[in-house]
Design an enzyme around this catalytic site. Structure first.
Site, PDB file in Angstrom:
ATOM      1  N   HIS A   1       0.829  -1.201  -0.093  1.00 17.68           N
ATOM      2  CA  HIS A   1       0.213  -0.659   0.312  1.00 17.68           C
ATOM      3  C   HIS A   1       0.929   1.682  -0.042  1.00 17.68           C
ATOM      4  CE1 HIS A   1      -3.152  -2.789   1.171  1.00 17.68           C
ATOM      5  NE2 HIS A   1      -2.797  -3.112   2.583  1.00 17.68           N
TER       6      HIS A   1
ATOM      7  N   LYS B   1       0.463  -0.231  13.960  1.00 19.62           N
ATOM      8  CA  LYS B   1      -1.059  -0.945  14.652  1.00 19.62           C
ATOM      9  C   LYS B   1      -0.948  -0.158  16.165  1.00 19.62           C
ATOM     10  CE  LYS B   1      -2.093  -4.250  11.356  1.00 19.62           C
ATOM     11  NZ  LYS B   1      -3.602  -4.310  10.514  1.00 19.62           N
TER      12      LYS B   1
END
Ligand code: BG6
Length: 511
Positions: free
Chosen positions: A260, A361
């Protein structure tokens, strides 16, 4: 453009030709969470082909009815808008299920017969799209079994269009990506392979091209002369959920950056492609950018990368476990849940412009943003006025969740004194277009049915991405690896990540 004008334009969209979509791995999460909801939204907008069938397929023994009931739950939960009962009913009539073991050739014979039986009553030739929503080790056997029973025709302009969509991860490193490609290329031509990166289907990511090439004012500034540095942040508040088995083998550098982030970076920094209407023009330029990114020496890996893992903390007022306490993660795991990188594109346009990347995260919130910091104006005119240093003009492209853009400029606040304050000029998709953006999978599924590979990643791009990250993986897993830092869940990563920017007196943008 007003909302009704934009709807008019959309209605002129050409529907794809007759298509049979077979989803392998259909009992999995992706099918219920993303694929079927995306198809239902396309049905709601009347974008699906006039002749269209879907066959879900996996090892589970389900009937058509079971499968429909299962995915309907997913649609109710995950569709970006409610799907009207009439649209669902019409869609569900074309939704079928065929149990199949990807390694059993006889199951592919049965699939073939099912496809023929379902498509024959339409009286038109169907294109076939196979969506491999499963682990990469199955890509090869499935492709070869499809080929064996004649469900993949040799690529030619006259043949039935047969396309195979493969999900990430496309390999684990350069070697395995090459091997995977070799295996699937035994059954498929490159033109038949659609390697999906769902970030390329996001409206804001597609808008990078329009923004750069449909505006006269930015392109002259889009280079090392005017750009001070670039930051790309992909921050998530979620942890690894139930995906420990996958994530712990991969880490954030493989999960988010290899695909990404590097794809967004490539689009942001490409040279103008010769055309927007053939897939390879853009992909050629993206591959060049990826090839130009400087490969790091082991020394540079130490200086230019920071990896870390979250420990227990608080996200959104909730106490959450640390990475190593997550279910399915080994106590001694050294997998990265946060990464900070400093890269450089060593070409004529970008040489010397630092590109800072962070992905993690369990950060404080979900936000993906690309930010371009332009050179500061000289402050000679404002010297002695006690206004401090002038700030960068900052262009930020917010990919999600609040899709939009803003440009920070310096301005004089009202009043008798000469002062300088930053202000933001911004637009959001919400307020400017008045319509909700489609989900990335909607656009990508539509494109594959139309045979448009522009928003899919070509093999050389994938190999370049793995190649440029290879020295990092090597140093991280080598005999004298750089430290694995910690950060508390709910914070913006380890303080050591600030050191990546410190030598150039840069700081991470506050998100
Ligand atoms: C996936 C990653 O590719 O992208 C996930 O495997 C991540 O770990 C997800 O959560 C993020 O996608 P999005 O569209 O929510 O930003």
């Amino acid at each position: 453009m007003t909302q009704s004008q934009s709807a008019d334009v959309d209605q002129r969209i050409v529907r794809p030709p007759a298509t049979a979509l077979v989803i392998f791995g259909a009992s999995g999460d992706l099918t219920s969470r993303k694929l079927i909801p995306a198809l239902c939204n396309l049905a709601e907008d009347q974008y699906l082909p006039e002749h269209f069938i879907v066959i879900g397929s996996s090892r589970s023994k389900l009937s058509d009815e079971d499968f429909r009931a299962k995915v309907l739950e997913g649609v109710k939960k995950h569709s970006r808008r409610p799907i009207s009962p009439a649209v669902w009913e019409a869609f569900a009539r074309n939704l079928h299920y065929q149990p199949l073991d990807g390694e059993k050739p006889e199951d592919f014979e049965a699939l073939k017969q099912r496809l023929e039986a379902l498509t024959a009553p339409h009286g038109v030739r169907f294109n076939y799209v196979y969506y491999l929503a499963m682990a990469p080790q199955f890509f090869g056997p499935i492709a070869s079994n499809l080929k064996e029973v004649g469900l993949i025709e040799d690529y030619s302009k006259e043949a039935r269009q047969t396309s195979v969509v493969v999900e990430k991860p496309f390999g684990h490193d350069l070697e395995s990506a090459r091997e995977l490609n070799r295996v699937i290329r035994q059954s498929l031509a490159e033109e038949q392979i659609y390697r999906i990166d769902h970030y390329l289907g996001k409206e804001t990511v597609q808008n990078i091209l329009v923004f750069r090439f449909a505006n006269g004012i930015f392109e002259p500034l889009w280079n090392r002369k005017y750009v001070d540095h670039i930051q790309i942040s992909v921050c998530e508040d979620i942890g690894i959920g139930t995906r420990a088995a996958y994530f712990d083998q991969n880490g954030i550098l493989r999960d988010i950056v290899q695909n990404h982030v590097l794809q967004m970076l490539a689009l942001l920094c490409i040279e103008p492609p010769i055309s927007l209407s053939d897939a390879d023009s853009i992909r050629d330029e993206k591959a060049k950018v990826l090839r130009s990114i400087k490969r790091m020496t082991p020394e540079e890996v130490r200086e230019n990368t920071v990896r870390a893992q979250y420990v227990a903390g608080t996200v959104d007022s909730e106490t959450v476990a640390g990475y190593r306490e997550e279910k399915g993660v080994a106590e001694s795991s050294s997998t990265d849940s946060y990464v900070g990188l400093k890269l450089e594109i060593d070409n004529w346009r970008w040489s010397g412009v630092p590109i800072y990347i962070r992905a993690g995260k369990r950060l404080p919130k979900r936000i993906t943003e690309i930010t371009i910091f332009f050179n500061k104006a000289p402050d000679s005119l404002f010297k002695g006025r006690n206004i401090g240093e002038l700030e960068h003009n900052v262009l930020s492209i917010q990919v999600q969740p609040k899709e939009g853009m803003s440009l920070r400029i310096s301005s004089k606040p009202p009043g008798p004194r000469m002062r300088v304050r930053p202000v933001e000029m911004d637009f959001t998709y919400d307020s400017s277009f008045g319509v909700a953006s489609p989900e990335a999978y909607e656009r990508l599924l539509l494109d594959v049915m139309k045979g448009d590979a522009t928003l899919f990643t070509r093999n050389d791009e994938i190999e370049e991405s793995w190649d440029l990250l290879a020295p990092i993986f090597e140093a991280w897993s080598g005999p004298n690896p750089p430290p694995l830092y910690e950060y508390k869940a709910g914070t913006w990563g380890p303080p050591e990540a600030d050191q990546l920017l410190a030598p150039m007196k840069h700081t991470w943008r506050k998100l």
